[in-house]
Scaffold this motif. Structure first.
Motif, PDB file in Angstrom:
ATOM      1  N   MET A   1      27.313  24.460  35.757  1.00  0.00           N
ATOM      2  CA  MET A   1      28.793  26.203  35.714  1.00  0.00           C
ATOM      3  C   MET A   1      29.478  26.224  34.807  1.00  0.00           C
ATOM      4  SD  MET A   1      30.649  26.634  39.398  1.00  0.00           S
ATOM      5  CE  MET A   1      32.356  26.400  38.916  1.00  0.00           C
ATOM      6  N   THR A   2      29.508  27.535  34.291  1.00  0.00           N
ATOM      7  CA  THR A   2      30.669  27.495  33.557  1.00  0.00           C
ATOM      8  C   THR A   2      31.740  28.375  34.323  1.00  0.00           C
ATOM      9  OG1 THR A   2      29.190  27.621  31.239  1.00  0.00           O
ATOM     10  CG2 THR A   2      31.705  28.855  31.723  1.00  0.00           C
ATOM     11  N   VAL A   3      32.532  28.120  33.990  1.00  0.00           N
ATOM     12  CA  VAL A   3      34.688  28.339  35.351  1.00  0.00           C
ATOM     13  C   VAL A   3      34.739  30.106  33.990  1.00  0.00           C
ATOM     14  CG1 VAL A   3      36.855  28.627  36.048  1.00  0.00           C
ATOM     15  CG2 VAL A   3      34.884  26.652  36.009  1.00  0.00           C
ATOM     16  N   LYS A   4      34.817  30.821  34.605  1.00  0.00           N
ATOM     17  CA  LYS A   4      35.487  32.119  33.439  1.00  0.00           C
ATOM     18  C   LYS A   4      36.511  32.725  34.716  1.00  0.00           C
ATOM     19  CE  LYS A   4      31.118  32.754  31.297  1.00  0.00           C
ATOM     20  NZ  LYS A   4      30.285  33.405  30.948  1.00  0.00           N
ATOM     21  N   THR A   5      36.193  32.952  35.954  1.00  0.00           N
ATOM     22  CA  THR A   5      36.610  33.561  36.455  1.00  0.00           C
ATOM     23  C   THR A   5      37.825  32.561  37.695  1.00  0.00           C
ATOM     24  OG1 THR A   5      34.935  34.246  38.269  1.00  0.00           O
ATOM     25  CG2 THR A   5      35.577  36.268  36.627  1.00  0.00           C
ATOM     26  N   ILE A   6      38.876  32.517  37.932  1.00  0.00           N
ATOM     27  CA  ILE A   6      39.424  31.743  39.030  1.00  0.00           C
ATOM     28  C   ILE A   6      40.494  31.947  39.492  1.00  0.00           C
ATOM     29  CG2 ILE A   6      40.891  29.246  38.982  1.00  0.00           C
ATOM     30  CD1 ILE A   6      40.359  29.063  36.335  1.00  0.00           C
ATOM     31  N   LEU A   7      40.340  32.298  41.565  1.00  0.00           N
ATOM     32  CA  LEU A   7      40.778  32.587  42.347  1.00  0.00           C
ATOM     33  C   LEU A   7      42.476  31.638  42.372  1.00  0.00           C
ATOM     34  CD1 LEU A   7      42.040  34.787  44.055  1.00  0.00           C
ATOM     35  CD2 LEU A   7      40.566  34.455  45.297  1.00  0.00           C
ATOM     36  N   GLU A  47      33.741  36.588  44.466  1.00  0.00           N
ATOM     37  CA  GLU A  47      33.471  35.359  44.563  1.00  0.00           C
ATOM     38  C   GLU A  47      33.771  34.828  43.473  1.00  0.00           C
ATOM     39  OE1 GLU A  47      29.504  35.367  45.070  1.00  0.00           O
ATOM     40  OE2 GLU A  47      29.602  36.811  46.411  1.00  0.00           O
ATOM     41  N   PRO A  48      34.663  34.374  42.836  1.00  0.00           N
ATOM     42  CA  PRO A  48      35.065  33.501  41.831  1.00  0.00           C
ATOM     43  C   PRO A  48      34.517  32.161  41.170  1.00  0.00           C
ATOM     44  CG  PRO A  48      36.522  33.550  43.456  1.00  0.00           C
ATOM     45  CD  PRO A  48      35.820  33.945  44.306  1.00  0.00           C
ATOM     46  N   ASP A  49      34.460  31.980  40.612  1.00  0.00           N
ATOM     47  CA  ASP A  49      33.729  30.323  39.950  1.00  0.00           C
ATOM     48  C   ASP A  49      34.814  29.361  40.205  1.00  0.00           C
ATOM     49  OD1 ASP A  49      31.895  32.087  38.478  1.00  0.00           O
ATOM     50  OD2 ASP A  49      32.988  31.963  36.697  1.00  0.00           O
ATOM     51  N   LEU A  50      36.213  29.304  40.842  1.00  0.00           N
ATOM     52  CA  LEU A  50      37.474  28.502  41.155  1.00  0.00           C
ATOM     53  C   LEU A  50      38.117  29.776  42.079  1.00  0.00           C
ATOM     54  CD1 LEU A  50      38.176  25.255  41.111  1.00  0.00           C
ATOM     55  CD2 LEU A  50      39.479  26.182  39.061  1.00  0.00           C
ATOM     56  N   VAL A  51      38.319  28.776  42.994  1.00  0.00           N
ATOM     57  CA  VAL A  51      39.473  28.656  43.465  1.00  0.00           C
ATOM     58  C   VAL A  51      40.949  27.362  43.764  1.00  0.00           C
ATOM     59  CG1 VAL A  51      40.605  29.075  46.229  1.00  0.00           C
ATOM     60  CG2 VAL A  51      38.364  30.387  45.401  1.00  0.00           C
ATOM     61  N   LEU A  52      41.610  27.949  42.543  1.00  0.00           N
ATOM     62  CA  LEU A  52      43.066  27.054  43.131  1.00  0.00           C
ATOM     63  C   LEU A  52      44.068  27.952  44.365  1.00  0.00           C
ATOM     64  CD1 LEU A  52      44.003  27.216  39.280  1.00  0.00           C
ATOM     65  CD2 LEU A  52      42.496  25.911  40.543  1.00  0.00           C
ATOM     66  N   MET A  53      43.974  26.124  45.200  1.00  0.00           N
ATOM     67  CA  MET A  53      44.203  26.525  46.830  1.00  0.00           C
ATOM     68  C   MET A  53      46.028  25.901  47.093  1.00  0.00           C
ATOM     69  SD  MET A  53      43.208  28.390  49.527  1.00  0.00           S
ATOM     70  CE  MET A  53      41.716  28.268  49.795  1.00  0.00           C
ATOM     71  N   ASP A  54      46.845  26.427  47.734  1.00  0.00           N
ATOM     72  CA  ASP A  54      47.967  26.269  47.974  1.00  0.00           C
ATOM     73  C   ASP A  54      47.549  25.465  49.577  1.00  0.00           C
ATOM     74  OD1 ASP A  54      50.452  25.062  48.221  1.00  0.00           O
ATOM     75  OD2 ASP A  54      51.078  26.840  48.694  1.00  0.00           O
ATOM     76  N   ILE A  55      48.457  24.858  49.673  1.00  0.00           N
ATOM     77  CA  ILE A  55      48.901  24.301  50.710  1.00  0.00           C
ATOM     78  C   ILE A  55      49.283  24.487  52.493  1.00  0.00           C
ATOM     79  CG2 ILE A  55      48.542  22.002  52.724  1.00  0.00           C
ATOM     80  CD1 ILE A  55      46.889  20.283  49.956  1.00  0.00           C
ATOM     81  N   ILE A  78      31.058  27.833  46.052  1.00  0.00           N
ATOM     82  CA  ILE A  78      33.059  27.813  44.732  1.00  0.00           C
ATOM     83  C   ILE A  78      33.364  26.459  45.293  1.00  0.00           C
ATOM     84  CG2 ILE A  78      34.486  29.398  44.696  1.00  0.00           C
ATOM     85  CD1 ILE A  78      32.978  31.666  45.987  1.00  0.00           C
ATOM     86  N   PRO A  79      33.685  25.821  44.121  1.00  0.00           N
ATOM     87  CA  PRO A  79      34.980  25.077  44.368  1.00  0.00           C
ATOM     88  C   PRO A  79      36.224  25.323  44.105  1.00  0.00           C
ATOM     89  CG  PRO A  79      33.677  24.744  42.005  1.00  0.00           C
ATOM     90  CD  PRO A  79      33.354  26.210  42.671  1.00  0.00           C
ATOM     91  N   ILE A  80      36.717  24.406  45.055  1.00  0.00           N
ATOM     92  CA  ILE A  80      37.846  24.251  45.835  1.00  0.00           C
ATOM     93  C   ILE A  80      38.977  23.608  45.056  1.00  0.00           C
ATOM     94  CG2 ILE A  80      39.835  24.813  47.814  1.00  0.00           C
ATOM     95  CD1 ILE A  80      37.619  25.823  48.387  1.00  0.00           C
ATOM     96  N   LEU A 113      45.483  19.933  34.195  1.00  0.00           N
ATOM     97  CA  LEU A 113      44.712  21.514  35.239  1.00  0.00           C
ATOM     98  C   LEU A 113      43.690  21.624  34.581  1.00  0.00           C
ATOM     99  CD1 LEU A 113      44.662  24.071  37.724  1.00  0.00           C
ATOM    100  CD2 LEU A 113      45.988  25.088  36.212  1.00  0.00           C
ATOM    101  N   LEU A 114      44.191  22.032  32.433  1.00  0.00           N
ATOM    102  CA  LEU A 114      43.104  22.073  32.435  1.00  0.00           C
ATOM    103  C   LEU A 114      41.445  21.142  32.143  1.00  0.00           C
ATOM    104  CD1 LEU A 114      44.903  24.112  29.301  1.00  0.00           C
ATOM    105  CD2 LEU A 114      43.443  24.912  31.359  1.00  0.00           C
ATOM    106  N   GLN A 115      41.746  20.133  32.391  1.00  0.00           N
ATOM    107  CA  GLN A 115      41.080  19.122  32.243  1.00  0.00           C
ATOM    108  C   GLN A 115      39.802  18.914  33.521  1.00  0.00           C
ATOM    109  OE1 GLN A 115      43.237  15.153  32.491  1.00  0.00           O
ATOM    110  NE2 GLN A 115      40.881  14.274  31.530  1.00  0.00           N
ATOM    111  N   LYS A 116      40.919  19.114  34.859  1.00  0.00           N
ATOM    112  CA  LYS A 116      40.238  19.353  36.423  1.00  0.00           C
ATOM    113  C   LYS A 116      38.743  20.262  35.927  1.00  0.00           C
ATOM    114  CE  LYS A 116      43.784  16.684  39.211  1.00  0.00           C
ATOM    115  NZ  LYS A 116      42.431  15.300  39.580  1.00  0.00           N
ATOM    116  N   ILE A 117      39.499  21.461  35.435  1.00  0.00           N
ATOM    117  CA  ILE A 117      38.469  22.729  35.089  1.00  0.00           C
ATOM    118  C   ILE A 117      37.287  22.338  34.690  1.00  0.00           C
ATOM    119  CG2 ILE A 117      38.469  24.913  34.830  1.00  0.00           C
ATOM    120  CD1 ILE A 117      41.475  25.757  35.319  1.00  0.00           C
ATOM    121  N   ALA A 118      37.804  21.397  33.321  1.00  0.00           N
ATOM    122  CA  ALA A 118      36.656  21.736  32.587  1.00  0.00           C
ATOM    123  C   ALA A 118      35.698  20.453  33.241  1.00  0.00           C
ATOM    124  CB  ALA A 118      37.039  20.746  31.131  1.00  0.00           C
TER     125      ALA A 118
END
Length: 121
Positions: A1-7, A47-55, A78-80, A113-118
């Motif tokens: 899966m290639t991450v292109k869009t992130i929410l 339907e993003p490729d990834l969600v970065l979610m605050d708690i 969708i990975p979070i 952050l970029l490493q985790k996304i990669a």
């Protein structure tokens, strides 16, 4: 899966701006949501490729939003990554038990952050 869009889901406009800036500078298309409820709705819509979610957010917190998204037919794939100031080991364990793929603490370190996304690619 290639991450292109992130929410980016975070109730702090400052944190959203910082994270969004990092991501856009690195070629990602980014959407934003200011609450857990809005994050769930936008995830279903975008339907993003990834969600970065605050708690820690008023109303629906990030744990609740993560559980809701991972139960949804159109969003469960969708990975979070939880992105929060909560830095205790028990917070991380609980977040991963809710179904999050990873966990990062604020202030966000760009390389981390970029490493985790990669890792998702």
């Amino acid at each position: 899966m290639t991450v292109k869009t992130i929410l980016v889901v975070d109730d702090s406009p400052t944190d959203r701006h910082i994270i969004t800036s990092i991501l856009t500078r690195n070629g990602y298309q980014v959407g934003e949501a200011g609450s857990g409820e809005e994050g769930v709705a936008k995830t279903r819509e975008m339907e993003p490729d990834l969600v970065l979610m605050d708690i820690v957010m008023p109303g629906m917190n990030g744990y609740q939003a993560t559980r809701l998204l991972l139960r949804g037919d159109t969003t469960r794939h969708i990975p979070i990554i939880l992105c929060t100031t909560k830095d205790q080991q028990t917070d991380k364990i609980w977040g991963l038990r809710q179904g999050a793929w990873d966990y990062i603490t604020k202030p966000v370190v760009t390389a981390e952050l970029l490493q985790k996304i990669a890792r998702l690619d």
